[in-house]
Design a protein around this motif. Structure first.
Motif, PDB file in Angstrom:
ATOM      1  N   THR A 136      13.146  94.320 -54.403  1.00 22.99           N
ATOM      2  CA  THR A 136      12.296  94.629 -55.670  1.00 22.99           C
ATOM      3  C   THR A 136      12.073  93.413 -56.540  1.00 22.99           C
ATOM      4  O   THR A 136      10.820  93.764 -57.293  1.00 22.99           O
ATOM      5  CB  THR A 136      12.330  95.841 -56.016  1.00 22.99           C
ATOM      6  OG1 THR A 136      13.740  96.018 -56.746  1.00 22.99           O
ATOM      7  CG2 THR A 136      12.197  97.071 -54.852  1.00 22.99           C
ATOM      8  N   ALA A 137      13.028  92.598 -56.791  1.00 23.16           N
ATOM      9  CA  ALA A 137      12.535  91.921 -57.941  1.00 23.16           C
ATOM     10  C   ALA A 137      12.075  90.808 -57.492  1.00 23.16           C
ATOM     11  O   ALA A 137      11.292  90.048 -58.381  1.00 23.16           O
ATOM     12  CB  ALA A 137      14.328  91.089 -58.330  1.00 23.16           C
ATOM     13  N   ARG A 138      11.966  90.435 -56.181  1.00 22.51           N
ATOM     14  CA  ARG A 138      11.046  89.335 -55.956  1.00 22.51           C
ATOM     15  C   ARG A 138       9.504  89.834 -54.869  1.00 22.51           C
ATOM     16  O   ARG A 138       8.445  89.356 -54.896  1.00 22.51           O
ATOM     17  CB  ARG A 138      11.715  88.526 -54.798  1.00 22.51           C
ATOM     18  CG  ARG A 138      11.269  87.159 -54.250  1.00 22.51           C
ATOM     19  CD  ARG A 138      11.955  86.597 -53.333  1.00 22.51           C
ATOM     20  NE  ARG A 138      11.799  87.414 -52.091  1.00 22.51           N
ATOM     21  CZ  ARG A 138      12.428  87.366 -50.902  1.00 22.51           C
ATOM     22  NH1 ARG A 138      13.534  86.627 -50.942  1.00 22.51           N
ATOM     23  NH2 ARG A 138      12.457  88.230 -50.108  1.00 22.51           N
ATOM     24  N   ASP A 139       9.725  90.968 -54.271  1.00 27.49           N
ATOM     25  CA  ASP A 139       8.526  91.344 -53.491  1.00 27.49           C
ATOM     26  C   ASP A 139       7.871  92.623 -54.159  1.00 27.49           C
ATOM     27  O   ASP A 139       8.566  93.486 -54.838  1.00 27.49           O
ATOM     28  CB  ASP A 139       9.093  91.880 -52.026  1.00 27.49           C
ATOM     29  CG  ASP A 139      10.100  90.758 -51.407  1.00 27.49           C
ATOM     30  OD1 ASP A 139       9.445  89.818 -51.453  1.00 27.49           O
ATOM     31  OD2 ASP A 139      11.012  91.005 -50.946  1.00 27.49           O
ATOM     32  N   SER A 140       6.584  92.689 -53.759  1.00 28.20           N
ATOM     33  CA  SER A 140       5.853  93.730 -54.277  1.00 28.20           C
ATOM     34  C   SER A 140       5.668  94.897 -52.952  1.00 28.20           C
ATOM     35  O   SER A 140       5.384  94.282 -51.995  1.00 28.20           O
ATOM     36  CB  SER A 140       4.649  93.610 -54.600  1.00 28.20           C
ATOM     37  OG  SER A 140       4.674  92.607 -55.701  1.00 28.20           O
ATOM     38  N   ILE A 141       5.759  96.056 -53.258  1.00 29.17           N
ATOM     39  CA  ILE A 141       5.348  97.164 -52.240  1.00 29.17           C
ATOM     40  C   ILE A 141       4.070  97.818 -52.746  1.00 29.17           C
ATOM     41  O   ILE A 141       3.992  98.462 -53.821  1.00 29.17           O
ATOM     42  CB  ILE A 141       6.468  98.122 -52.372  1.00 29.17           C
ATOM     43  CG1 ILE A 141       7.785  97.560 -51.977  1.00 29.17           C
ATOM     44  CG2 ILE A 141       6.226  99.471 -51.190  1.00 29.17           C
ATOM     45  CD1 ILE A 141       9.121  98.376 -51.833  1.00 29.17           C
ATOM     46  N   ILE A 142       2.882  97.853 -52.110  1.00 31.75           N
ATOM     47  CA  ILE A 142       1.719  98.655 -52.519  1.00 31.75           C
ATOM     48  C   ILE A 142       1.427  99.777 -51.327  1.00 31.75           C
ATOM     49  O   ILE A 142       1.640  99.512 -50.267  1.00 31.75           O
ATOM     50  CB  ILE A 142       0.534  97.458 -52.086  1.00 31.75           C
ATOM     51  CG1 ILE A 142       0.838  96.353 -53.186  1.00 31.75           C
ATOM     52  CG2 ILE A 142      -0.734  97.959 -52.694  1.00 31.75           C
ATOM     53  CD1 ILE A 142      -0.110  95.094 -52.903  1.00 31.75           C
ATOM     54  N   THR A 143       1.714 100.691 -51.777  1.00 31.03           N
ATOM     55  CA  THR A 143       1.435 102.089 -51.119  1.00 31.03           C
ATOM     56  C   THR A 143      -0.113 102.348 -50.965  1.00 31.03           C
ATOM     57  O   THR A 143      -0.740 102.466 -51.935  1.00 31.03           O
ATOM     58  CB  THR A 143       2.091 103.362 -51.577  1.00 31.03           C
ATOM     59  OG1 THR A 143       3.339 102.741 -51.730  1.00 31.03           O
ATOM     60  CG2 THR A 143       2.165 104.472 -50.666  1.00 31.03           C
ATOM     61  N   VAL A 144      -0.741 102.632 -49.874  1.00 30.68           N
ATOM     62  CA  VAL A 144      -2.238 102.742 -49.642  1.00 30.68           C
ATOM     63  C   VAL A 144      -2.234 104.196 -48.969  1.00 30.68           C
ATOM     64  O   VAL A 144      -1.442 104.242 -47.747  1.00 30.68           O
ATOM     65  CB  VAL A 144      -2.923 101.575 -48.838  1.00 30.68           C
ATOM     66  CG1 VAL A 144      -4.351 101.906 -48.678  1.00 30.68           C
ATOM     67  CG2 VAL A 144      -2.572 100.274 -49.489  1.00 30.68           C
ATOM     68  N   ARG A 145      -3.003 105.016 -49.384  1.00 36.33           N
ATOM     69  CA  ARG A 145      -3.179 106.193 -48.805  1.00 36.33           C
ATOM     70  C   ARG A 145      -4.669 106.288 -48.247  1.00 36.33           C
ATOM     71  O   ARG A 145      -5.498 105.952 -48.894  1.00 36.33           O
ATOM     72  CB  ARG A 145      -2.967 107.347 -49.621  1.00 36.33           C
ATOM     73  CG  ARG A 145      -1.667 107.634 -50.363  1.00 36.33           C
ATOM     74  CD  ARG A 145      -1.313 108.996 -50.953  1.00 36.33           C
ATOM     75  NE  ARG A 145      -0.045 108.770 -51.556  1.00 36.33           N
ATOM     76  CZ  ARG A 145       0.847 108.902 -51.021  1.00 36.33           C
ATOM     77  NH1 ARG A 145       1.218 109.083 -49.628  1.00 36.33           N
ATOM     78  NH2 ARG A 145       2.128 108.892 -51.626  1.00 36.33           N
ATOM     79  N   PRO A 146      -4.889 106.833 -47.178  1.00 33.79           N
ATOM     80  CA  PRO A 146      -6.252 106.915 -46.530  1.00 33.79           C
ATOM     81  C   PRO A 146      -7.111 107.831 -47.340  1.00 33.79           C
ATOM     82  O   PRO A 146      -6.686 108.886 -47.847  1.00 33.79           O
ATOM     83  CB  PRO A 146      -6.006 107.441 -45.085  1.00 33.79           C
ATOM     84  CG  PRO A 146      -4.552 107.465 -44.829  1.00 33.79           C
ATOM     85  CD  PRO A 146      -3.969 107.367 -46.115  1.00 33.79           C
ATOM     86  N   ALA A 147      -8.375 107.338 -47.363  1.00 32.87           N
ATOM     87  CA  ALA A 147      -9.483 108.030 -47.849  1.00 32.87           C
ATOM     88  C   ALA A 147     -10.284 109.154 -46.873  1.00 32.87           C
ATOM     89  O   ALA A 147     -10.864 110.030 -47.138  1.00 32.87           O
ATOM     90  CB  ALA A 147     -10.609 107.218 -48.474  1.00 32.87           C
ATOM     91  N   GLY A 148      -9.545 109.330 -45.765  1.00 35.02           N
ATOM     92  CA  GLY A 148      -9.960 110.008 -44.627  1.00 35.02           C
ATOM     93  C   GLY A 148      -9.539 109.884 -43.229  1.00 35.02           C
ATOM     94  O   GLY A 148      -8.398 109.032 -43.386  1.00 35.02           O
ATOM     95  N   ALA A 149     -10.110 110.362 -42.243  1.00 35.24           N
ATOM     96  CA  ALA A 149      -9.608 110.232 -40.876  1.00 35.24           C
ATOM     97  C   ALA A 149     -10.182 109.084 -40.105  1.00 35.24           C
ATOM     98  O   ALA A 149      -9.950 108.787 -38.901  1.00 35.24           O
ATOM     99  CB  ALA A 149      -9.463 111.513 -40.188  1.00 35.24           C
ATOM    100  N   ALA A 150     -11.005 108.579 -40.838  1.00 32.84           N
ATOM    101  CA  ALA A 150     -11.881 107.201 -39.917  1.00 32.84           C
ATOM    102  C   ALA A 150     -10.931 106.041 -39.632  1.00 32.84           C
ATOM    103  O   ALA A 150     -10.244 105.975 -40.700  1.00 32.84           O
ATOM    104  CB  ALA A 150     -13.252 107.024 -40.693  1.00 32.84           C
ATOM    105  N   PRO A 151     -11.215 105.319 -38.935  1.00 30.39           N
ATOM    106  CA  PRO A 151     -10.605 103.877 -38.634  1.00 30.39           C
ATOM    107  C   PRO A 151     -10.475 103.120 -40.115  1.00 30.39           C
ATOM    108  O   PRO A 151     -11.640 103.338 -40.637  1.00 30.39           O
ATOM    109  CB  PRO A 151     -11.080 103.270 -37.435  1.00 30.39           C
ATOM    110  CG  PRO A 151     -11.689 104.411 -36.788  1.00 30.39           C
ATOM    111  CD  PRO A 151     -12.174 105.533 -37.657  1.00 30.39           C
ATOM    112  N   LEU A 152      -9.440 102.632 -40.373  1.00 26.88           N
ATOM    113  CA  LEU A 152      -9.431 101.583 -41.622  1.00 26.88           C
ATOM    114  C   LEU A 152      -9.614 102.555 -42.942  1.00 26.88           C
ATOM    115  O   LEU A 152     -10.040 101.984 -43.835  1.00 26.88           O
ATOM    116  CB  LEU A 152     -10.457 100.615 -41.449  1.00 26.88           C
ATOM    117  CG  LEU A 152     -10.116  99.784 -40.388  1.00 26.88           C
ATOM    118  CD1 LEU A 152     -11.228  98.425 -40.297  1.00 26.88           C
ATOM    119  CD2 LEU A 152      -8.637  98.987 -40.463  1.00 26.88           C
TER     120      LEU A 152
END
Length: 71
Positions: free
Chosen positions: A50-66
């Protein structure tokens, strides 16, 4: 009884090596529903510096693909 993580050793090793070597770019974990992507991700996060790398958490806006990439 503690659960053991089985399978996916090759994928986890590749992720660990990529993180250790400082490979640039995102790491994507793909596959069908129910095959353990979340479990692989949880285990892979143990290898992040974590001193070097970034973690980005993404949550879906719905059930559609992507849906995770939508506002």
């Amino acid at each position: 009884m503690p659960w053991r993580f089985v399978g996916r050793a090759e994928q986890l090793d590749r992720i660990r090596v990529a993180l250790k070597e400082g490979a640039s770019g995102p790491i994507l974990i793909t596959g069908e529903s129910g095959i353990g992507r979340t479990a692989v991700l949880s285990r892979a996060l143990e290898y992040v510096d974590t001193a070097r790398d970034s973690i980005i958490t993404v949550r879906p806006a719905g059930a559609a693909p992507l849906a995770a990439l939508r506002p």
